[in-house]
Design an enzyme around this catalytic site. Structure first.
Site, PDB file in Angstrom:
ATOM      1  N   ARG A 197      -2.060 -17.312  11.573  1.00 35.05           N
ATOM      2  CA  ARG A 197      -1.662 -16.178  12.418  1.00 35.05           C
ATOM      3  C   ARG A 197      -2.417 -14.932  11.980  1.00 35.05           C
ATOM      4  NH1 ARG A 197       2.740 -12.364  12.623  1.00 35.05           N
ATOM      5  NH2 ARG A 197       3.417 -12.021  14.785  1.00 35.05           N
ATOM      6  N   HIS A 222       0.858  -1.184   0.000  1.00 37.23           N
ATOM      7  CA  HIS A 222       0.000   0.000   0.000  1.00 37.23           C
ATOM      8  C   HIS A 222       0.900   1.242   0.000  1.00 37.23           C
ATOM      9  CE1 HIS A 222      -3.792  -2.092   0.612  1.00 37.23           C
ATOM     10  NE2 HIS A 222      -3.255  -2.794   1.586  1.00 37.23           N
ATOM     11  N   ASN A 251       0.995 -13.378  -5.054  1.00 36.40           N
ATOM     12  CA  ASN A 251       0.911 -14.581  -4.253  1.00 36.40           C
ATOM     13  C   ASN A 251       1.346 -15.760  -5.110  1.00 36.40           C
ATOM     14  OD1 ASN A 251      -0.524 -17.132  -3.538  1.00 36.40           O
ATOM     15  ND2 ASN A 251      -1.354 -15.931  -1.854  1.00 36.40           N
ATOM     16  N   GLY A 293      -6.661 -21.724  11.378  1.00 33.23           N
ATOM     17  CA  GLY A 293      -5.975 -21.323  12.600  1.00 33.23           C
ATOM     18  C   GLY A 293      -4.679 -20.588  12.336  1.00 33.23           C
ATOM     19  N   HIS A 309       0.432  -5.697 -17.705  1.00 31.58           N
ATOM     20  CA  HIS A 309      -0.121  -6.873 -18.374  1.00 31.58           C
ATOM     21  C   HIS A 309       0.870  -7.484 -19.363  1.00 31.58           C
ATOM     22  CE1 HIS A 309      -4.344  -7.473 -17.129  1.00 31.58           C
ATOM     23  NE2 HIS A 309      -4.216  -6.237 -16.683  1.00 31.58           N
ATOM     24  N   HIS A 333      -0.735  -6.634  -5.289  1.00 34.24           N
ATOM     25  CA  HIS A 333      -0.765  -7.897  -4.550  1.00 34.24           C
ATOM     26  C   HIS A 333      -0.088  -8.966  -5.406  1.00 34.24           C
ATOM     27  CE1 HIS A 333      -2.945 -11.813  -4.757  1.00 34.24           C
ATOM     28  NE2 HIS A 333      -2.609 -11.870  -3.487  1.00 34.24           N
ATOM     29  N   HIS A 388     -21.153  -7.232  -5.207  1.00 34.05           N
ATOM     30  CA  HIS A 388     -22.093  -6.275  -4.618  1.00 34.05           C
ATOM     31  C   HIS A 388     -21.826  -4.847  -5.079  1.00 34.05           C
ATOM     32  CE1 HIS A 388     -18.591  -6.261  -1.974  1.00 34.05           C
ATOM     33  NE2 HIS A 388     -18.986  -5.108  -1.473  1.00 34.05           N
TER      34      HIS A 388
END
Length: 301
Positions: free
Chosen positions: A262, A96, A108, A260, A147, A106, A177
């Site tokens: 972090r 950010h 990943n 579970g 791109h 982002h 939405h």
């Protein structure tokens, strides 16, 4: 087959180190390093920067975690694997920037292994990941550059890869939405395990390795653009949409919370400041109004 976990570990940790080094050089401030362990198995290293000259918040995270039973978010698309022990490893990051003219981004890349309870049955592996761009004041030439780098990263693995993964990204990062995409897209892929481990891993590495080439030229071009309170206010408003997507739709966030994981690391992807307004619309003809034209899928190349 026996998945070469050690080889994947070496790549993912090396990728985290390379990206952090490049961002530290660009910002001029060091990242913090926070190692953590997970009670059920595994752990990770969270690298983060808060309040930098360039990056208002940045998280570049490595995790290698294990569990006794796949959480619902991981087995929803593979019901035949429900109940298996699992192992997951990868790098996830969100940046950010402070300047509203520099896009949020982002990336990943990850490996997932579902362990078979029977010794004579092979483990199931798959790779996933991608990268995408979320500008506040978009420039078409910047989006085309992003791109183009994405296209070139996956082109060696098949002509179908970029159009398929680009469309998947547009579909995945869509706020139903709001009837708009989260940003201007990029690549998104999941469940990749063909034709074999080596080819799937090679493509995943190519996607991870292309990130700096895709993003840093945009940073250098826009980081010194003058801005004021108006632009910062609009940036905070649009960051609210980023929060909405991560909390309502993002499978990675859901997987982390359900398994579970972090919490501090999972929610490091959130912007440091965001606002919401009731039924606010930008005035026609303003730079802020121009963003809406970019938030629908289109062909950039």
């Amino acid at each position: 087959m026996s998945v070469p976990i050690a080889t994947a570990y070496e790549y993912f940790t090396g990728l985290q180190n390379r990206i952090v080094a490049a961002l530290e050089e660009a910002d001029g401030a060091p990242f913090q390093s926070d190692s953590w362990s997970r009670e059920e198995g595994g752990g990770g290293i969270s690298r983060l920067l808060e309040g930098g000259a360039l990056l208002e918040r940045a998280g570049v995270l490595f995790s290698h975690v294990r569990g006794a039973q796949l959480p619902p978010s991981a087995s929803a698309h593979r019901p035949d694997l429900a109940g298996r022990a699992w192992e997951a490893m990868g790098v996830s990051m969100v940046l950010h920037p402070r300047n509203p003219y520099v896009p949020t981004t982002h990336m990943n890349v990850r490996l997932f292994v579902a362990r078979s309870p029977e010794q004579d049955v092979e483990d199931v592996f798959w790779f996933g990941g991608g990268l995408d761009l979320t500008p506040y004041y978009p420039f078409a030439e910047d989006v085309r550059h992003f791109h183009k780098v994405c296209h070139d990263a996956v082109a060696p693995f098949g002509k179908d890869k970029y159009p398929s993964y680009k469309a998947w990204c547009d579909k995945y990062f869509y706020l139903k939405h709001r009837r708009e995409t989260r940003g201007v897209g990029g690549l998104f892929f999941d469940d990749v395990n063909e034709p074999d481990f080596d080819q799937s891993f090679a493509m995943t590495r190519s996607v991870g390795d292309c990130f700096l080439d895709a993003y840093m030229p945009i940073v250098q071009k826009r980081r010194d653009t003058p801005y004021g309170e108006r632009e910062r206010d609009f940036q905070a408003y649009r960051r609210g949409r980023y929060v909405e997507f991560n909390l309502v739709y993002d499978r990675g966030t859901l997987f982390g919370l359900q398994s579970g994981g972090r919490t501090e690391s999972i929610l490091l992807s959130m912007p440091p400041h965001a606002t919401w307004r009731y039924n606010w619309q930008p005035s026609p003809g303003t730079p802020e109004a121009a963003l809406s034209d970019f938030l629908q899928p289109r062909e950039w190349l």
